[in-house]
Design a protein around this motif. Sequence first.
Motif, PDB file in Angstrom:
ATOM      1  N   ILE A 197       0.893  -1.160   0.000  1.00 14.61           N
ATOM      2  CA  ILE A 197       0.000   0.000   0.000  1.00 14.61           C
ATOM      3  C   ILE A 197       0.937   1.217   0.000  1.00 14.61           C
ATOM      4  N   MET A 198       1.068   1.816  -1.173  1.00 15.27           N
ATOM      5  CA  MET A 198       2.040   2.905  -1.352  1.00 15.27           C
ATOM      6  C   MET A 198       1.395   4.190  -0.830  1.00 15.27           C
ATOM      7  N   ASP A 199       1.620   4.505   0.424  1.00 18.76           N
ATOM      8  CA  ASP A 199       0.920   5.637   1.035  1.00 18.76           C
ATOM      9  C   ASP A 199       1.910   6.706   1.516  1.00 18.76           C
ATOM     10  N   TYR A 223      -0.595  -1.030  -4.794  1.00 20.31           N
ATOM     11  CA  TYR A 223      -1.889  -0.346  -4.706  1.00 20.31           C
ATOM     12  C   TYR A 223      -1.664   1.105  -5.130  1.00 20.31           C
ATOM     13  N   ALA A 224      -2.154   1.445  -6.319  1.00 18.37           N
ATOM     14  CA  ALA A 224      -1.856   2.761  -6.886  1.00 18.37           C
ATOM     15  C   ALA A 224      -3.050   3.712  -6.863  1.00 18.37           C
ATOM     16  N   PHE A 225      -4.273   3.159  -6.943  1.00 16.80           N
ATOM     17  CA  PHE A 225      -5.459   4.025  -6.953  1.00 16.80           C
ATOM     18  C   PHE A 225      -6.653   3.188  -6.507  1.00 16.80           C
ATOM     19  N   SER A 226      -7.284   3.623  -5.426  1.00 21.70           N
ATOM     20  CA  SER A 226      -8.403   2.840  -4.881  1.00 21.70           C
ATOM     21  C   SER A 226      -9.727   3.332  -5.446  1.00 21.70           C
ATOM     22  N   ASN A 268     -10.493   6.570  -4.040  1.00 27.46           N
ATOM     23  CA  ASN A 268      -9.677   7.734  -4.423  1.00 27.46           C
ATOM     24  C   ASN A 268     -10.356   8.625  -5.475  1.00 27.46           C
ATOM     25  N   ARG A 285     -11.334  12.186  -4.379  1.00 27.42           N
ATOM     26  CA  ARG A 285     -10.360  13.278  -4.151  1.00 27.42           C
ATOM     27  C   ARG A 285     -10.645  14.445  -5.105  1.00 27.42           C
ATOM     28  N   ARG A 292       2.648  -1.525   4.393  1.00 26.72           N
ATOM     29  CA  ARG A 292       2.008  -0.217   4.234  1.00 26.72           C
ATOM     30  C   ARG A 292       2.974   0.849   4.709  1.00 26.72           C
ATOM     31  N   ARG A 331      -4.019   0.673   8.661  1.00 31.91           N
ATOM     32  CA  ARG A 331      -5.304   0.148   8.200  1.00 31.91           C
ATOM     33  C   ARG A 331      -5.170  -0.479   6.817  1.00 31.91           C
ATOM     34  N   SER A 365      -7.578  -0.242   4.246  1.00 33.69           N
ATOM     35  CA  SER A 365      -8.105   0.623   3.176  1.00 33.69           C
ATOM     36  C   SER A 365      -8.584  -0.155   1.936  1.00 33.69           C
TER      37      SER A 365
HETATM   38  C1  IPE Z   1      -4.843   3.732   0.105  1.00 31.63           C
HETATM   39  O1  IPE Z   1      -4.358   4.961   0.527  1.00 31.63           O
HETATM   40  C2  IPE Z   1      -4.922   3.691  -1.390  1.00 31.63           C
HETATM   41  C3  IPE Z   1      -3.660   3.716  -2.094  1.00 31.63           C
HETATM   42  C4  IPE Z   1      -2.476   3.694  -1.568  1.00 31.63           C
HETATM   43  C5  IPE Z   1      -3.762   3.705  -3.525  1.00 31.63           C
HETATM   44  P1  IPE Z   1      -5.343   6.148   0.982  1.00 31.63           P
HETATM   45  O2  IPE Z   1      -4.465   7.251   1.404  1.00 31.63           O
HETATM   46  O3  IPE Z   1      -6.336   6.411  -0.065  1.00 31.63           O
HETATM   47  O4  IPE Z   1      -6.075   5.474   2.229  1.00 31.63           O
HETATM   48  P2  IPE Z   1      -6.849   6.150   3.437  1.00 31.63           P
HETATM   49  O5  IPE Z   1      -7.842   7.077   2.860  1.00 31.63           O
HETATM   50  O6  IPE Z   1      -5.834   6.898   4.239  1.00 31.63           O
HETATM   51  O7  IPE Z   1      -7.427   5.007   4.196  1.00 31.63           O
END
Ligand code: IPE
Length: 242
Positions: free
Chosen positions: A19-21, A63-66, A69, A72, A185, A191, A193
């Motif tokens: 999860i690339m956050d 995970y690039a785009f949920s 997302n 946004r 993550r 989490r 997500s």
């Molecule tokens: C999860 O990250 C989705 C990706 C990494 C693509 P988000 O930043 O969207 O997740 P939340 O909103 O903090 O849970």
Amino acid sequence: MDNEKRPKPEKIPTHVAIIMDGNGRWALARGLPRIAGHRAGTENLRRVLEGCGELGIKYLTLYAFSTENWGRPAEEVRGLMSILEDVIDSELEELHQEGVQLRHIGLLDQLEPRLREKVKYAVELTKNNDRLILNIAFNYGGRDEIVHAIRHMIRDGVKAEEVTDELVSRYLFTSGVPDPDLVIRTSGELRISNFLIWQAAYAEWYFTPVYWPDFDKDELRKAVEEYSTRERRYGLVSAQVS
Ligand code: IPE
Ligand code: IPE
Ligand code: MG
């Protein structure tokens, strides 16, 4: 990499999912617009892929785009779409040469036709490669995926008694891909997500405060080292699994 420090092959995860956050916070910390963080978050991809090769990881899911997302600001969504397009344009040939098989998980329908075709082309071009399977989760949501699978099963006339764990797995976008062994993550959030909610049922989790653009080969190695110390028990007791 130093041979002594390298985890034993049997302790290397076959499938790592990330999860690339933290792209937005990375940018904010530098007084840059969020989109600059997303761009920076593509510059480390090559290094992370190299790290996978060196460690012997066979499957990588990013995970690039949920599905969430899309909510946004429109400008950020547009920016993320054009970043995916740019990455395909600039990296596809080299990834193909290196034997990377690109797969997409999620739904392509909502993407602009041009981007959709580029993704399809990339998947088609690389489908016989097998050095590393790279799954890009783009417009992906775990719940969406399960809903999609149920709909398909019903359309195929699957009978209630035929529904098994294996059958459900086969109807998911990840069909044919082993479940992730390790989910990473970045950015300190704790989490899931909506990521691989079915497939990660028995994954090991690794959380790091490092923002995604700063995550590199070394950070990947640390995560894999930590994974190699874990005991996966799958509901059993230690004496049964060791
Ligand atoms: C999860 O990250 C989705 C990706 C990494 C693509 P988000 O930043 O969207 O997740 P939340 O909103 O903090 O849970
Ligand atoms: C992850 O970074 C990338 C996507 C979700 C597309 P974020 O954009 O979520 O960065 P933060 O969480 O706001 O720092
Ligand atoms: Mg985030």
